[in-house]
Design an enzyme around this catalytic site. Structure first.
Site, PDB file in Angstrom:
ATOM      1  N   LYS A  81       5.974   2.605   8.048  1.00 34.79           N
ATOM      2  CA  LYS A  81       4.621   2.291   7.582  1.00 34.79           C
ATOM      3  C   LYS A  81       4.218   0.943   8.145  1.00 34.79           C
ATOM      4  O   LYS A  81       4.906  -0.064   7.931  1.00 34.79           O
ATOM      5  CB  LYS A  81       4.644   2.202   6.055  1.00 34.79           C
ATOM      6  CG  LYS A  81       3.782   3.216   5.365  1.00 34.79           C
ATOM      7  CD  LYS A  81       3.825   2.943   3.883  1.00 34.79           C
ATOM      8  CE  LYS A  81       2.924   3.881   3.153  1.00 34.79           C
ATOM      9  NZ  LYS A  81       2.910   3.591   1.720  1.00 34.79           N
TER      10      LYS A  81
HETATM   11  C1  E4P Z   1       0.513   5.155  -0.071  1.00 33.04           C
HETATM   12  O1  E4P Z   1       1.232   5.339   0.872  1.00 33.04           O
HETATM   13  C2  E4P Z   1       0.658   4.068  -1.041  1.00 33.04           C
HETATM   14  O2  E4P Z   1       2.018   3.916  -1.347  1.00 33.04           O
HETATM   15  C3  E4P Z   1      -0.019   4.344  -2.362  1.00 33.04           C
HETATM   16  O3  E4P Z   1      -0.678   5.591  -2.369  1.00 33.04           O
HETATM   17  C4  E4P Z   1      -0.812   3.199  -2.893  1.00 33.04           C
HETATM   18  O4  E4P Z   1      -1.390   3.597  -4.105  1.00 33.04           O
HETATM   19  P1  E4P Z   1      -1.992   2.568  -5.171  1.00 33.04           P
HETATM   20  O5  E4P Z   1      -3.372   2.223  -4.747  1.00 33.04           O
HETATM   21  O6  E4P Z   1      -1.974   3.326  -6.449  1.00 33.04           O
HETATM   22  O7  E4P Z   1      -1.064   1.376  -5.185  1.00 33.04           O
END
Ligand code: E4P
Length: 212
Positions: A81
């Site tokens: 990521k």
């Molecule tokens: C995605 O890859 C992220 O880990 C996640 O969906 C972030 O979500 P949040 O906005 O609830 O922290």
């Protein structure tokens, strides 16, 4: 549409491991898991057949690339990521050229998603919930990205992220997004409907009355 689980908790993953298609983690989720980071990632990758996204923390392309190479050695299903930005996009180009799959994260605009695809990212993660939280329209972003990718035949897959509720998942599916990554609480709700529970109860009661 594939469903990923958005968690770094081994216990939560165990509950759905035979049903889900992959995992996304982030530093916040890994902090909640409260385990040594590499150990947690290795354990998750061993449990799950599909891709497991793990985020780099370096802010420059060079740092991201060396962190990513190290993370990719943990398991074959690690996806790196990379936070959106010029340095991130440089890192994505280099990593994809080396055969290390990437997921461009923290995407909030169609222009950012266009860069992710141009760089050859395997995945892009638009955060619909965080947009909705600020009174924006997260799903509108998904439909714009889908259209842009279709216009140019980009192969980057869209992971609808920051999912807050079942409707996000349904809307993502209606639009034709490739993947939704859902928190375990939402994953549970995807299976349920009160009329299903009521229907099962009624059928079981009637079954008792069937002559045998
Ligand atoms: C995605 O890859 C992220 O880990 C996640 O969906 C972030 O979500 P949040 O906005 O609830 O922290």
């Amino acid at each position: 549409m594939r469903i990923f689980l958005d968690t770094a908790s081994v216990e939560e993953i165990r509950e759905f491991v035979d049903l889900i298609d992959g995992i996304t983690t982030n530093p916040t989720l890994l902090a909640q898991a409260a385990k040594p980071f590499r150990e947690a990632i290795k354990e998750i990758c061993d449990m799950v057949e599909g891709p497991v996204s793990v985020e780099v923390t370096a802010l420059d392309a060079e740092g991201m690339i060396s962190e990513a190479r190290e993370l990719a050695r943990i398991a074959d299903n690690v996806v790196i990521k990379i936070p959106m930005g010029t340095e991130g996009i440089r890192a994505v180009r280099a990593l994809e050229a080396e055969g290390i799959p990437t997921n461009v994260t923290l995407v909030f605009s169609p222009a950012q998603a266009l860069w992710a695809a141009k760089a050859g990212a395997s995945y892009v993660s638009p955060f619909v919930g965080r947009i909705d939280d600020r009174a924006g329209d997260g799903m509108e972003l998904i439909s714009q990205i889908l259209l842009i990718y279709e216009n140019y035949g980009f192969k980057t897959e869209i992971i609808v992220a920051s999912v807050r509720h079942v409707r996000h998942v349904v809307e993502a599916a209606l639009l034709g997004a490739h993947i939704a990554t859902v928190p375990p609480a939402v994953a549970k709700k995807l299976f349920h409907h009160p009329l299903t529970d009521e229907g099962i109860k009624r059928f079981l009661a009637d079954w008792e009355k069937v002559p045998r």
